[in-house]
Design an enzyme around this catalytic site. Structure first.
Site, PDB file in Angstrom:
ATOM      1  N   ASP A   1       0.876  -1.176   0.000  1.00 21.33           N
ATOM      2  CA  ASP A   1       0.000   0.000   0.000  1.00 21.33           C
ATOM      3  C   ASP A   1       0.909   1.221   0.000  1.00 21.33           C
ATOM      4  O   ASP A   1       2.130   1.105   0.164  1.00 21.33           O
ATOM      5  CB  ASP A   1      -0.927  -0.004   1.232  1.00 21.33           C
ATOM      6  CG  ASP A   1      -2.206   0.783   0.999  1.00 21.33           C
ATOM      7  OD1 ASP A   1      -3.279   0.178   0.870  1.00 21.33           O
ATOM      8  OD2 ASP A   1      -2.125   2.040   0.930  1.00 21.33           O
TER       9      ASP A   1
ATOM     10  N   VAL B   1      -7.661   2.176  -5.501  1.00 21.30           N
ATOM     11  CA  VAL B   1      -8.930   2.887  -5.685  1.00 21.30           C
ATOM     12  C   VAL B   1      -9.452   2.806  -7.127  1.00 21.30           C
ATOM     13  O   VAL B   1      -8.675   2.672  -8.069  1.00 21.30           O
ATOM     14  CB  VAL B   1      -8.787   4.384  -5.301  1.00 21.30           C
ATOM     15  CG1 VAL B   1      -8.738   4.530  -3.786  1.00 21.30           C
ATOM     16  CG2 VAL B   1      -7.546   4.993  -5.935  1.00 21.30           C
ATOM     17  N   GLU B   2     -10.769   2.886  -7.261  1.00 22.13           N
ATOM     18  CA  GLU B   2     -11.413   2.715  -8.568  1.00 22.13           C
ATOM     19  C   GLU B   2     -11.310   4.014  -9.380  1.00 22.13           C
ATOM     20  O   GLU B   2     -12.247   4.817  -9.436  1.00 22.13           O
ATOM     21  CB  GLU B   2     -12.887   2.313  -8.353  1.00 22.13           C
ATOM     22  CG  GLU B   2     -13.644   1.949  -9.615  1.00 22.13           C
ATOM     23  CD  GLU B   2     -13.296   0.570 -10.173  1.00 22.13           C
ATOM     24  OE1 GLU B   2     -12.365  -0.074  -9.699  1.00 22.13           O
ATOM     25  OE2 GLU B   2     -13.985   0.158 -11.124  1.00 22.13           O
TER      26      GLU B   2
ATOM     27  N   LYS C   1      -5.158   3.690 -11.530  1.00 26.44           N
ATOM     28  CA  LYS C   1      -4.928   2.271 -11.832  1.00 26.44           C
ATOM     29  C   LYS C   1      -3.887   2.109 -12.935  1.00 26.44           C
ATOM     30  O   LYS C   1      -2.984   1.281 -12.833  1.00 26.44           O
ATOM     31  CB  LYS C   1      -6.237   1.594 -12.233  1.00 26.44           C
ATOM     32  CG  LYS C   1      -7.137   1.260 -11.033  1.00 26.44           C
ATOM     33  CD  LYS C   1      -8.127   0.175 -11.383  1.00 26.44           C
ATOM     34  CE  LYS C   1      -9.202  -0.012 -10.316  1.00 26.44           C
ATOM     35  NZ  LYS C   1      -8.769  -0.741  -9.124  1.00 26.44           N
TER      36      LYS C   1
ATOM     37  N   SER D   1     -13.993  -3.103 -10.598  1.00 23.09           N
ATOM     38  CA  SER D   1     -15.360  -3.616 -10.780  1.00 23.09           C
ATOM     39  C   SER D   1     -16.023  -3.028 -12.014  1.00 23.09           C
ATOM     40  O   SER D   1     -17.067  -3.520 -12.432  1.00 23.09           O
ATOM     41  CB  SER D   1     -16.229  -3.373  -9.548  1.00 23.09           C
ATOM     42  OG  SER D   1     -15.679  -2.472  -8.665  1.00 23.09           O
TER      43      SER D   1
ATOM     44  N   HIS E   1     -11.910 -10.314 -10.738  1.00 26.40           N
ATOM     45  CA  HIS E   1     -12.903  -9.556  -9.983  1.00 26.40           C
ATOM     46  C   HIS E   1     -13.483 -10.378  -8.834  1.00 26.40           C
ATOM     47  O   HIS E   1     -14.230 -11.323  -9.042  1.00 26.40           O
ATOM     48  CB  HIS E   1     -14.018  -9.099 -10.943  1.00 26.40           C
ATOM     49  CG  HIS E   1     -15.033  -8.211 -10.299  1.00 26.40           C
ATOM     50  ND1 HIS E   1     -16.358  -8.194 -10.653  1.00 26.40           N
ATOM     51  CD2 HIS E   1     -14.913  -7.294  -9.303  1.00 26.40           C
ATOM     52  CE1 HIS E   1     -17.000  -7.318  -9.915  1.00 26.40           C
ATOM     53  NE2 HIS E   1     -16.151  -6.759  -9.089  1.00 26.40           N
TER      54      HIS E   1
ATOM     55  N   ASN F   1     -17.328  -8.727  -2.527  1.00 22.42           N
ATOM     56  CA  ASN F   1     -17.169  -8.300  -1.142  1.00 22.42           C
ATOM     57  C   ASN F   1     -18.247  -8.951  -0.275  1.00 22.42           C
ATOM     58  O   ASN F   1     -19.419  -8.859  -0.646  1.00 22.42           O
ATOM     59  CB  ASN F   1     -17.299  -6.765  -1.113  1.00 22.42           C
ATOM     60  CG  ASN F   1     -16.979  -6.177   0.239  1.00 22.42           C
ATOM     61  OD1 ASN F   1     -16.419  -6.842   1.104  1.00 22.42           O
ATOM     62  ND2 ASN F   1     -17.353  -4.923   0.420  1.00 22.42           N
TER      63      ASN F   1
ATOM     64  N   GLU G   1     -14.732 -13.469 -11.052  1.00 18.17           N
ATOM     65  CA  GLU G   1     -14.817 -13.329 -12.502  1.00 18.17           C
ATOM     66  C   GLU G   1     -13.396 -13.132 -13.017  1.00 18.17           C
ATOM     67  O   GLU G   1     -12.691 -12.228 -12.564  1.00 18.17           O
ATOM     68  CB  GLU G   1     -15.631 -12.076 -12.870  1.00 18.17           C
ATOM     69  CG  GLU G   1     -17.130 -12.235 -12.745  1.00 18.17           C
ATOM     70  CD  GLU G   1     -17.846 -10.936 -13.112  1.00 18.17           C
ATOM     71  OE1 GLU G   1     -18.379 -10.854 -14.218  1.00 18.17           O
ATOM     72  OE2 GLU G   1     -17.859 -10.008 -12.273  1.00 18.17           O
TER      73      GLU G   1
ATOM     74  N   ASN H   1     -21.966  -7.441 -12.723  1.00 17.40           N
ATOM     75  CA  ASN H   1     -22.467  -6.078 -12.542  1.00 17.40           C
ATOM     76  C   ASN H   1     -23.259  -5.600 -13.753  1.00 17.40           C
ATOM     77  O   ASN H   1     -24.199  -4.808 -13.619  1.00 17.40           O
ATOM     78  CB  ASN H   1     -21.328  -5.113 -12.226  1.00 17.40           C
ATOM     79  CG  ASN H   1     -20.900  -5.228 -10.772  1.00 17.40           C
ATOM     80  OD1 ASN H   1     -21.713  -5.607  -9.917  1.00 17.40           O
ATOM     81  ND2 ASN H   1     -19.650  -4.927 -10.485  1.00 17.40           N
TER      82      ASN H   1
ATOM     83  N   TYR I   1     -23.564 -17.389  -7.355  1.00 14.40           N
ATOM     84  CA  TYR I   1     -22.365 -17.262  -6.519  1.00 14.40           C
ATOM     85  C   TYR I   1     -21.914 -15.810  -6.321  1.00 14.40           C
ATOM     86  O   TYR I   1     -21.242 -15.488  -5.357  1.00 14.40           O
ATOM     87  CB  TYR I   1     -21.211 -18.053  -7.137  1.00 14.40           C
ATOM     88  CG  TYR I   1     -21.343 -19.551  -7.008  1.00 14.40           C
ATOM     89  CD1 TYR I   1     -22.124 -20.119  -6.004  1.00 14.40           C
ATOM     90  CD2 TYR I   1     -20.686 -20.405  -7.875  1.00 14.40           C
ATOM     91  CE1 TYR I   1     -22.244 -21.490  -5.884  1.00 14.40           C
ATOM     92  CE2 TYR I   1     -20.792 -21.790  -7.759  1.00 14.40           C
ATOM     93  CZ  TYR I   1     -21.580 -22.316  -6.763  1.00 14.40           C
ATOM     94  OH  TYR I   1     -21.678 -23.679  -6.640  1.00 14.40           O
TER      95      TYR I   1
HETATM   96  N1  LIG Z   1     -15.512  -2.685  -2.105  1.00 18.39           N
HETATM   97  C1  LIG Z   1     -16.158  -3.491  -2.925  1.00 18.39           C
HETATM   98  O1  LIG Z   1     -17.290  -3.911  -2.665  1.00 18.39           O
HETATM   99  C2  LIG Z   1     -15.503  -3.952  -4.185  1.00 18.39           C
HETATM  100  C3  LIG Z   1     -15.934  -5.132  -4.803  1.00 18.39           C
HETATM  101  C4  LIG Z   1     -15.284  -5.567  -5.954  1.00 18.39           C
HETATM  102  C5  LIG Z   1     -14.232  -4.835  -6.472  1.00 18.39           C
HETATM  103  N2  LIG Z   1     -13.859  -3.681  -5.864  1.00 18.39           N
HETATM  104  C6  LIG Z   1     -12.756  -2.938  -6.463  1.00 18.39           C
HETATM  105  O2  LIG Z   1     -11.579  -3.180  -5.707  1.00 18.39           O
HETATM  106  C7  LIG Z   1     -10.739  -2.034  -5.745  1.00 18.39           C
HETATM  107  C8  LIG Z   1     -10.400  -1.591  -4.344  1.00 18.39           C
HETATM  108  O3  LIG Z   1     -11.589  -1.265  -3.671  1.00 18.39           O
HETATM  109  P1  LIG Z   1     -11.663  -1.139  -2.089  1.00 18.39           P
HETATM  110  O4  LIG Z   1     -13.097  -1.104  -1.764  1.00 18.39           O
HETATM  111  O5  LIG Z   1     -10.802  -2.160  -1.463  1.00 18.39           O
HETATM  112  O6  LIG Z   1     -11.021   0.284  -1.864  1.00 18.39           O
HETATM  113  P2  LIG Z   1     -10.343   0.911  -0.558  1.00 18.39           P
HETATM  114  O7  LIG Z   1     -10.481   2.368  -0.684  1.00 18.39           O
HETATM  115  O8  LIG Z   1     -10.830   0.234   0.664  1.00 18.39           O
HETATM  116  O9  LIG Z   1      -8.805   0.517  -0.704  1.00 18.39           O
HETATM  117  C9  LIG Z   1      -7.943   1.041  -1.653  1.00 18.39           C
HETATM  118  C10 LIG Z   1      -6.536   0.959  -1.068  1.00 18.39           C
HETATM  119  O10 LIG Z   1      -5.621   1.244  -2.095  1.00 18.39           O
HETATM  120  C11 LIG Z   1      -4.547   1.999  -1.538  1.00 18.39           C
HETATM  121  N3  LIG Z   1      -3.871   2.666  -2.628  1.00 18.39           N
HETATM  122  C12 LIG Z   1      -4.200   3.777  -3.308  1.00 18.39           C
HETATM  123  N4  LIG Z   1      -3.258   4.070  -4.245  1.00 18.39           N
HETATM  124  C13 LIG Z   1      -2.320   3.102  -4.146  1.00 18.39           C
HETATM  125  C14 LIG Z   1      -1.103   2.841  -4.829  1.00 18.39           C
HETATM  126  N5  LIG Z   1      -0.647   3.660  -5.764  1.00 18.39           N
HETATM  127  N6  LIG Z   1      -0.401   1.734  -4.486  1.00 18.39           N
HETATM  128  C15 LIG Z   1      -0.841   0.916  -3.518  1.00 18.39           C
HETATM  129  N7  LIG Z   1      -1.977   1.134  -2.826  1.00 18.39           N
HETATM  130  C16 LIG Z   1      -2.688   2.213  -3.128  1.00 18.39           C
HETATM  131  C17 LIG Z   1      -5.240   2.900  -0.548  1.00 18.39           C
HETATM  132  O11 LIG Z   1      -4.329   3.407   0.404  1.00 18.39           O
HETATM  133  C18 LIG Z   1      -6.277   1.963   0.064  1.00 18.39           C
HETATM  134  O12 LIG Z   1      -5.741   1.273   1.186  1.00 18.39           O
HETATM  135  C19 LIG Z   1     -11.470  -1.017  -6.581  1.00 18.39           C
HETATM  136  O13 LIG Z   1     -11.024  -1.121  -7.901  1.00 18.39           O
HETATM  137  C20 LIG Z   1     -12.920  -1.444  -6.474  1.00 18.39           C
HETATM  138  O14 LIG Z   1     -13.704  -1.040  -7.553  1.00 18.39           O
HETATM  139  C21 LIG Z   1     -14.446  -3.232  -4.737  1.00 18.39           C
END
Ligand SMILES: NC(=O)c1ccc[n+]([C@@H]2O[C@H](COP(=O)([O-])OP(=O)(O)OC[C@H]3O[C@@H](n4cnc5c(N)ncnc54)[C@H](O)[C@@H]3O)[C@@H](O)[C@H]2O)c1
Length: 714
Positions: A343, A401-402, A407, A429, A450, A453, A462, A500, A659
């Site tokens: 992180d 982050v999304e 990314k 996602s 994918h 949660n 996926e 989704n 699932y």
């Molecule tokens: N939360 C959900 O329900 C869910 C479900 C499926 C997929 N996703 C996807 O998973 C991904 C993460 O979502 P989340 O809910 O865990 O987000 P989150 O905000 O909880 O976590 C993101 C983490 O990434 C870290 N981060 C940011 N920039 C970074 C970098 N350059 N290098 C390393 N770490 C970095 C942040 O410090 C944070 O700890 C997103 O793409 C989201 O769309 C989320």
């Protein structure tokens, strides 16, 4: 040799002992298919005609017998009730003939003995079980209950109350529990199993230990007086109905069946069991749960084909230690693959580790893991702020982050730090995999992975193929997902991927319904009654309304014709008011922390006011309309995903929904749901809602299917 078949052999050992061995040729496990049943009848007759004085039953495989051959069920259950009863009674004659052999019988249970396999054990006089074995009657999981005499014999052997618990829960029992309840007589180490069973049989043959009395007791009535009987059955029915839920009738029907046959001897009791069995076999629930089982086998087979080209994943990495990254690290580590977790913030790493530790502590509390195991798992997660140790990882999952820009930057940076042949995957996602791949030098070594949660609980992953993704990359990521204990489904790239993309039209239908006057709490109740684990408003709160609004925008961008909303939705106002759902305590509901520290939803007046503020009309929407207005867009989008080749088979599409988002399992999935309604009737139903717009418009191909009488599952 007394008998030689393809699945059963009977050999004469010393001292008048005949050993009946289950060993189905060409299969990895023993199961009761039609052929094996027939052989059991022949083998039993051969034993009866021999001069054997006792029978030892064993298995030459790792498992004992895993159950009946479920692949034969659907065709069988196509018969009418009388036809099914006829067949099951004929099968029962075989088990009863074995039970009636004029000599003692002992079974050595070396491994899994489930369903028909365990019913075979119950037909013997004594059961010796290895410490490695498990036994049980899991039939209710397929919407039926035991039909080879299981409800009759088990209730006579361990008592009605215990038998009800075993059968209605369908659970697999470990040796200690089986011994305590009296379902088996002896438990031994695997090495001693054969000798122990043989020694017991010899004592039965010599008359040192009696078997006639217990055999008679097993074949008689249930030993219960009237008051006891009332208590056991009446209490159980209420309790089990509550647990199983309205959509799963088999557990309660099993209790009723035991109650009905309690006062009868074996043969009459078995006839009663057969009737109840046939009744359950004819339910749509049984058909769909069996279909689900078969689909699960199908997708496992597809995954197996994929992983033929896979490379070994012995070390993994995850970028981002948030909700998802922490969950992925935990899951990988707990299934034995060490993982680096990176992180940019120390606090993020700590959160990820804390989450893993919390999940592991729960397992220790529940005695599923010891403290040493917990430490070992935690040691497999290496938190880091740098790429220092990423040089030898095989697969890296990006879960930051999304945001496309972030990314792309993170992926490109990671690619520069990894081994040349390492594979990168993104847990995005919504963002196109093909689009993210443009940031990379080796797009063929990149795909989507994918997770859902919470990662540790949701079975689906996926695996998304971008335009340039190689087969080897898909193979390796599928293999890694399986290694993590997940069910991977390979899909092609598109906005929302498979799950989704299908879920958001459902939310789109929901938004329109709120616009037209529905009360969201009513909608939630109706959809929960329909079988969803949570209604759409509650689900939106759990997903996060901010996440939902963002994803909706991506979907509208990808499929403007259908998914663009030309009105301000209830979700939009919630978002504007910063009501993000469970994550910040308010959304459609308000969340209070209960005694166990879990968020509990309560009604919130303000939420209703906000929804009312964007209401366009005040229609009364019936329960049927609520269901149809939500299910049609979801089903049609599933059809489109299949037609567009996002997913290859109906089985994969339906299993993805079960699932990934908890589609009611007894309904089998969206395409099964259309099949059950009938494709033509479904198309007519869509047309009745055509004024609601494109989300309700069947595809041309679906109309053709309706005309030609085609179905998704043939
Ligand atoms: N939360 C959900 O329900 C869910 C479900 C499926 C997929 N996703 C996807 O998973 C991904 C993460 O979502 P989340 O809910 O865990 O987000 P989150 O905000 O909880 O976590 C993101 C983490 O990434 C870290 N981060 C940011 N920039 C970074 C970098 N350059 N290098 C390393 N770490 C970095 C942040 O410090 C944070 O700890 C997103 O793409 C989201 O769309 C989320």
């Amino acid at each position: 040799m007394i008998y030689q078949g393809k699945g059963i052999t009977v050999e004469a050992l010393q001292n008048g002992v005949a050993e009946l061995v289950f060993d189905l040729q060409g299969e990895s496990v023993n199961k009761f298919d039609q052929a094996t049943l027939k052989e059991l009848a022949e083998a039993t007759a051969a034993i009866a005609a021999s001069d054997a004085k006792g029978v030892l039953v064993s298995s030459a495989k790792d498992s004992f017998i895993v159950g009946a051959d479920i692949t034969e069920f659907l065709q069988w259950f196509d018969k009418d009730e009388d036809g099914i009863i006829g067949d099951i009674l004929a099968a029962n004659e075989i088990f009863s003939a074995f039970e009636d052999l004029a000599m003692p019988t002992v079974v050595a249970i070396n491994g899994l003995a489930l369903g028909g396999g365990f019913e075979m054990c119950l037909s013997a006089d004594y059961r010796v079980m290895s410490t490695k074995a498990k036994v049980g009657l899991p039939e209710v999981k397929l919407g039926i209950f035991p039909g080879f005499g299981g409800t009759v014999r088990l209730s006579r052997i361990i008592g009605a109350d215990n038998a009800i618990e075993w059968i209605a829960s369908g659970s697999e029992k470990r040796p200690d529990a089986a011994l305590t309840d009296g379902a088996v007589d002896v438990v031994t180490e695997p090495d001693a199993l054969h000798d122990t069973a043989l020694a017991l049989l010899e004592r039965l043959i010599s008359g040192e230990v009696d078997y006639q009395n217990r055999r008679q007791a097993k074949q008689g009535k249930l030993q219960l007086n009237n008051i006891e009987s009332m208590m056991v059955f009446e209490t159980a029915k209420g309790f089990i109905a509550g647990k199983a839920g309205r959509h799963y009738p088999a557990p309660v029907e099993a209790v009723k069946t035991i109650q009905k046959h309690a006062n009868f001897d074996r043969d009459k009791a078995i006839a009663i069991e057969a009737k109840g069995f046939a009744k359950m076999a004819k339910t749509p629930v049984a058909k769909n749960l069996i279909g689900l089982f078969l689909n699960d086998q199908k997708i496992k087979k597809i995954a197996k084909d994929h992983i033929k080209q896979s490379k070994d994943v012995s070390k993994a990495g995850v970028l981002g230690a948030g909700i998802m990254g922490g969950g992925i690290a935990y899951q990988s580590a707990s299934k034995g693959t060490p993982i680096m977790m990176k992180d940019i913030a120390e606090s993020g790493l700590q959160l990820g580790l804390d989450e893993a530790a919390k999940l592991l502590s729960k397992q220790v509390e529940r005695k599923k893991l010891d403290v040493r195991g917990m430490a070992q798992t935690l040691n497999r997660i290496r938190p880091t702020l740098s790429y220092g140790d990423f040089g030898d990882v095989d697969v890296v999952v990006e879960a930051v982050v999304e945001n496309v820009k972030v990314k792309k930057a993170v992926l490109a940076e990671a690619e520069g730090q990894l081994r040349d042949d390492a594979i990168l995957a993104s847990n995005t996602s919504t963002i196109s995999i093909t689009e993210l791949a443009t940031a990379l030098k080796k797009p063929e070594q990149f795909c989507g992975m994918h997770f859902f949660n919470p990662v540790h609980r949701m079975p689906l992953v996926e695996v998304i193929r971008g335009e340039k993704t190689s087969d080897e990359t898909i193979a390796t990521v599928v293999a890694y997902a399986q290694k993590m204990g997940k069910t991977p489904i390979v899909v092609n790239d598109c906005p929302g991927f498979l799950v989704n993309r299908i879920l958001f039209p459902y939310f789109g239908g929901f938004a329109m319904m709120l616009r037209d006057g529905a009360n969201f709490e009513d909608v939630d109740k109706v959809m929960e009654k329909f079988g969803w684990p949570m209604g759409p408003a509650y689900l939106m709160d759990v997903v996060g309304i901010d996440t939902g609004v963002h994803a909706q925008a991506v979907m509208a961008d990808g499929f403007p014709e259908r998914m663009k909303q030309d009105f301000k939705s209830a979700m939009d106002v919630m978002y504007a008011e910063e009501r993000f759902g469970q994550k910040n305590g308010v959304g459609f509901y308000r969340y209070e922390i209960d005694k166990k520290g879990k968020p509990k939803k309560v009604s919130d007046e303000k939420a209703h006011e906000l929804v009312a503020s964007v209401r366009a009309s005040e229609n009364d929407i019936s329960e049927d309309d609520m269901i149809n207005r939500l299910m049609i867009p979801m089903c049609l989008e599933t059809v489109r995903c299949l037609e567009d080749g996002i997913v290859n088979t109906a089985a994969e599409a339906d299993m993805g929904l079960v699932y990934g988002i908890g589609f009611p399992p007894f309904r089998g999935g969206a395409l099964q749901y259309i099949d059950d309604i009938g494709v033509a009737a479904f198309v007519e139903m869509c047309d009745r809602y055509s004024d609601l717009g494109k989300l309700y418009e069947p595809t041309d191909k679906l109309r053709d299917m309706a005309k030609n009488g085609q179905t998704f599952y043939g």
